[in-house]
Write a protein that holds these residues in place. Structure first.
Motif: not given
Ligand code: HEC
Length: 171
Positions: A71-91
């Motif tokens: 993946f080239p420099v500058g690539t940004m990947i974000v993952k969201t998980i919607d679950w009963s406790g809310g939305t977790d966001i990792h990148a």
């Protein structure tokens, strides 16, 4: 000379590359995540039962070229998980250079939260802060019988090391 001019013209076109930074390294700022919900995205199946169940979506600011081997420099990947406790966001962001030499080389890890609609960086680095693991943040685990040892680098290296540490976007 003509060839050089033509090449020069092409290089000019490449300035429109959607990847931020454009150099050998890229240090993401909070504002770079602001529009992540508008990026190319796909719902992904949960591949790992070691952490929280929930609907997952993976967003990427620019897909790698078809013949890319990393993946080239500058690539940004974000993952969201919607679950009963809310939305977790990792990148994960391809910072480049010799960043994270003992883990996912070149990648910086993030956790984000939302302030209204605005993504805010909760932490960033080569690994989560001490005491904070992926979905094993004290008090957040859905199942106290599940323990995940290690951190972001562990799973991403073991399971996706051959795909530049990314599970869901094949090179
Ligand atoms: C228990 C193993 C495991 C750990 C630990 C882990 N991940 Fe992942 N990660 C996965 C798997 C598997 C996927 C693919 C989608 C899914 O199953 O959730 C994934 C997907 C992702 C993605 C989307 C890009 C991709 O690889 O597909 C991001 C971003 C991400 N993880 C960030 C993190 C961060 C940040 C940490 C550390 C705080 C972390 N991960 C720790 C297993 C892990």
């Amino acid at each position: 000379m003509l060839a050089m001019l033509v090449l020069g013209g092409l290089a000019g076109c490449l300035d429109n590359d959607p990847l931020p930074g454009g150099g050998d390294t890229f240090i993401a700022m909070q504002a770079d995540f602001a529009e992540f919900s508008t990026w190319s995205n796909t719902d992904v199946a949960q591949q790992d039962t070691g952490h929280v169940a929930g609907d997952r979506t993976v967003y990427v600011n620019a897909l790698p070229a078809a013949d890319a081997t990393s993946f080239p420099v500058g690539t940004m990947i974000v993952k969201t998980i919607d679950w009963s406790g809310g939305t977790d966001i990792h990148a994960m962001v391809k910072r480049g250079g010799d960043y994270n030499p003992d883990g996912a080389l070149g990648w910086e890890w993030f956790e984000l939260t939302l302030s209204g609609d605005t993504p805010v960086i909760k932490w960033r680095g080569e690994a989560p802060p001490a005491g904070e693991q992926y979905q094993q943040i004290p008090g957040m685990s859905q199942d106290s019988g599940v323990t995940v040892t290690g951190d972001c680098n562990t799973c991403h290296g073991a399971e996706a090391g051959a795909n530049d540490y990314v599970h869901t976007i094949p090179l």
